[in-house]
Structure formats: C-alpha cells, structure tokens
Design a protein around this motif. Sequence first.
Motif, PDB file in Angstrom:
ATOM      1  N   CYS A 126       0.835  -1.200   0.000  1.00 42.37           N
ATOM      2  CA  CYS A 126       0.000   0.000   0.000  1.00 42.37           C
ATOM      3  C   CYS A 126       0.874   1.257   0.000  1.00 42.37           C
ATOM      4  N   PRO A 127       0.475   2.297  -0.727  1.00 39.18           N
ATOM      5  CA  PRO A 127       1.261   3.531  -0.756  1.00 39.18           C
ATOM      6  C   PRO A 127       1.170   4.261   0.576  1.00 39.18           C
ATOM      7  N   PRO A 128       2.154   5.104   0.890  1.00 41.34           N
ATOM      8  CA  PRO A 128       2.081   5.888   2.122  1.00 41.34           C
ATOM      9  C   PRO A 128       0.880   6.830   2.095  1.00 41.34           C
ATOM     10  N   LEU A 129       0.400   7.176   3.264  1.00 39.14           N
ATOM     11  CA  LEU A 129      -0.670   8.156   3.388  1.00 39.14           C
ATOM     12  C   LEU A 129      -0.089   9.515   3.723  1.00 39.14           C
ATOM     13  N   LYS A 130      -0.851  10.555   3.467  1.00 42.36           N
ATOM     14  CA  LYS A 130      -0.492  11.890   3.933  1.00 42.36           C
ATOM     15  C   LYS A 130      -1.028  12.054   5.349  1.00 42.36           C
ATOM     16  N   PRO A 131      -0.554  13.057   6.090  1.00 44.67           N
ATOM     17  CA  PRO A 131      -1.080  13.268   7.454  1.00 44.67           C
ATOM     18  C   PRO A 131      -2.589  13.477   7.452  1.00 44.67           C
ATOM     19  N   ASN A 132      -3.233  13.013   8.529  1.00 41.44           N
ATOM     20  CA  ASN A 132      -4.669  13.225   8.745  1.00 41.44           C
ATOM     21  C   ASN A 132      -5.540  12.593   7.655  1.00 41.44           C
ATOM     22  N   GLN A 133      -5.167  11.404   7.228  1.00 41.71           N
ATOM     23  CA  GLN A 133      -5.961  10.696   6.237  1.00 41.71           C
ATOM     24  C   GLN A 133      -6.442   9.353   6.776  1.00 41.71           C
ATOM     25  N   GLU A 156       3.291  20.523  -3.547  1.00 46.21           N
ATOM     26  CA  GLU A 156       3.352  20.169  -2.128  1.00 46.21           C
ATOM     27  C   GLU A 156       4.791  20.212  -1.622  1.00 46.21           C
ATOM     28  N   GLN A 157       5.716  19.779  -2.464  1.00 50.18           N
ATOM     29  CA  GLN A 157       7.120  19.721  -2.061  1.00 50.18           C
ATOM     30  C   GLN A 157       7.829  21.059  -2.179  1.00 50.18           C
ATOM     31  N   SER A 158       7.399  21.913  -3.111  1.00 46.67           N
ATOM     32  CA  SER A 158       8.141  23.146  -3.374  1.00 46.67           C
ATOM     33  C   SER A 158       7.573  24.384  -2.677  1.00 46.67           C
ATOM     34  N   LEU A 159       6.278  24.390  -2.390  1.00 50.42           N
ATOM     35  CA  LEU A 159       5.673  25.572  -1.778  1.00 50.42           C
ATOM     36  C   LEU A 159       6.021  25.682  -0.300  1.00 50.42           C
ATOM     37  N   ALA A 160       6.270  26.903   0.147  1.00 51.80           N
ATOM     38  CA  ALA A 160       6.495  27.148   1.570  1.00 51.80           C
ATOM     39  C   ALA A 160       5.175  26.975   2.323  1.00 51.80           C
ATOM     40  N   GLU A 161       5.261  26.597   3.591  1.00 57.23           N
ATOM     41  CA  GLU A 161       4.059  26.385   4.384  1.00 57.23           C
ATOM     42  C   GLU A 161       3.194  27.635   4.423  1.00 57.23           C
ATOM     43  N   LYS A 162       3.835  28.815   4.465  1.00 58.02           N
ATOM     44  CA  LYS A 162       3.093  30.073   4.497  1.00 58.02           C
ATOM     45  C   LYS A 162       2.232  30.219   3.244  1.00 58.02           C
ATOM     46  N   ASP A 163       2.805  29.877   2.085  1.00 55.03           N
ATOM     47  CA  ASP A 163       2.062  29.984   0.825  1.00 55.03           C
ATOM     48  C   ASP A 163       0.928  28.959   0.759  1.00 55.03           C
ATOM     49  N   LYS A 164       1.192  27.754   1.268  1.00 52.56           N
ATOM     50  CA  LYS A 164       0.134  26.731   1.304  1.00 52.56           C
ATOM     51  C   LYS A 164      -1.046  27.206   2.159  1.00 52.56           C
ATOM     52  N   ASN A 165      -0.724  27.788   3.314  1.00 54.83           N
ATOM     53  CA  ASN A 165      -1.777  28.241   4.215  1.00 54.83           C
ATOM     54  C   ASN A 165      -2.589  29.374   3.584  1.00 54.83           C
ATOM     55  N   GLN A 166      -1.906  30.275   2.872  1.00 54.64           N
ATOM     56  CA  GLN A 166      -2.610  31.371   2.203  1.00 54.64           C
ATOM     57  C   GLN A 166      -3.559  30.846   1.134  1.00 54.64           C
ATOM     58  N   LEU A 167      -3.078  29.858   0.362  1.00 50.47           N
ATOM     59  CA  LEU A 167      -3.933  29.262  -0.654  1.00 50.47           C
ATOM     60  C   LEU A 167      -5.143  28.572  -0.029  1.00 50.47           C
ATOM     61  N   GLN A 168      -4.896  27.828   1.049  1.00 49.39           N
ATOM     62  CA  GLN A 168      -5.986  27.119   1.717  1.00 49.39           C
ATOM     63  C   GLN A 168      -7.032  28.102   2.238  1.00 49.39           C
ATOM     64  N   GLU A 169      -6.569  29.190   2.859  1.00 48.10           N
ATOM     65  CA  GLU A 169      -7.497  30.184   3.392  1.00 48.10           C
ATOM     66  C   GLU A 169      -8.322  30.815   2.270  1.00 48.10           C
TER      67      GLU A 169
END
Length: 306
Positions: A68-75, A184-197
């Motif tokens: 089975c492939p690895p899961l991402k967090p909270n899955q 997922e690998q290249s974006l900074a966490e700050k940018d990910k959070n901004q996109l999510q918001e």
Amino acid sequence: MIPFFRKKGNGKPKMEGNESTVSSEDLLNESADTASSEKQIDTDLSVHPEWTISKEDQYSFQFLNMECPPLKPNQISLSGISLQHEEAGQYQITAFIRSSLNKTIKLHETTLVLLDSSDNVIGRKTMDLEEAGDIPPRSSRPWNFHFTDQDLFTKDIPEEGWKLAFQLKPSSRKHSLDLQDSWEQSLAEKDKNQLQEMVEKLDPPKSGEVNFMGLKAVHKEEGDLHVTLLVRNGSAKSINLEQIPLQVEDANGEVIAKGGFTLKDFGVKANTSKPWTFIFPKEMVTDGELDLSSWKAYPVQKNAAH
C-alpha cells in the motif's frame, strides 16, 4: 466466513481493489493535527485482537500492507483486498482500514459505497463499524464488509479495479485545497496556508461544476506569459484533465494568448481546487505591451475557433 484471499497462479496475494482516501476532518468531524511535519506516513499492520488467523494469512496481510502507498497526514483510507461472491446473494469485501493519525480512532455507523473502475456507484450500505474496534495510530486493519444483492445496483460486479469508499455527508465536506505533489514539495508552508485560506473563503463551485479562476499572470521579459489558475472541481467525483485549450483576455477584453496544453497525471479530487501554472510561449502571445491590470483565462472548445 470465506477465505480472505483468492489463490493466485504465483501463490502471492494481490490487491484486487483500489484505494479511496478521505481526510480525518471530513470523516470524524474533528480538527486536523498540524503538529507533524511528515509528508508521507507508512502504516503498520494491526489485526483485530479477537481475530484468529493462520500464519499464512498473517503473512499475506503483512505483504499486502507493505504494497500500500504511504498516506499523507490526517488521512483515513479503505484499500481493497478482495471481493468474493458467497452463496445466496452474499458478498464479502475484505479491505484495509488505514489511518495516518497519531492517535487511536474508532469508527461508528458509516455509509459505504462500492465503486467500479470508472468510479460509478454500484452499491451502497450503511454499516456499524464499531465492531472493527480501536484502530491504533498509523495502522492498517484488515476487515470484512458484507453486502447483499439488495445493497447492489447491478449484477455485473467486477473482481478487480473496484473501490470501497466512505460516503460523506454533504454538510461535512467543505471545499478544500488539492496540491499536486510537485507543489506540495516546493511551496512554503506560508504559501500553502494562504492558498488554503483563500479556497475556503471563496464561494465553492456549483454542484457538478468545473471552472477556472485566475490567480496570477506574469508577462516575462523574453515574451512568455505565465498564467496561474485555480482548477475548481465542484463534482462529487475526482476528475482527470489531459488536454486543456486555453485562451487569455486582457483588461480590454482582447485575446492576448491562446494555446493547447497536454497534462500528465493531472487529477483534481472531488470538491477541491488545484492551482497550476500554464506557460504560453512567446509565439502564442500577442506582440506588444499587455494590459494585465485585469484579465481572465478560460478553456475554449475547438469548434469555437475562428
């Protein structure tokens, strides 16, 4: 109870079904654990303490769990092992209940759907999954799910390529961000959070609708035009985009760029939005200064070209 596995020609067990994954927030209605910085999580085999299985079955479950492939967090996922027809219209589906959470979880009454290889719903049943017991942190528990002819919408049940999935209540599924692995690998966490918001604040697309929203357009010195769009999927099913003919209009409503893009393995999960940057080479872009004070980009039908 019938055997867990069908015997294969090479003697090795095989995953006959596919995997379906949901976020723990959607399924369990609780906040995601953001403490872990890991991007991929492997799950350890956890056999129910009341199950008595042979060493051969133990080995088979261990072997398949490693496949089975690895899961991402909270899955939380369901990974299909086998689907077997019992007598008198009974079906036994064996699947792993997998969790990447750092804590023990317990499932309750849940509606499950059986999907064919094209993600068409071919069965549905509400089951009490408390009997599966406490699912330990980061674990993979094999379990048997029983369907009858009354739970199925067709008699043409595939032996392989099917998928068992949690059916989430519409009210519990808010539109969310879906990132390609490279982002997922290249974006900074700050940018990910901004996109999510941003995705969460936007009105979601209508049910079943797929649309494109412009995020950023940059006209490079060498003449290329870089356009970042949000591909928004309001459907209850994942979509896979292979070819997208796009055109861009500037603030004056003039078409300033037009071209076709071929994408590889570009899927957008159900009820999510995925950002992507499309690069129009200089030869696809109108000469001269571009007014990008406002702009829009959208897919065009081939027969719409003049």
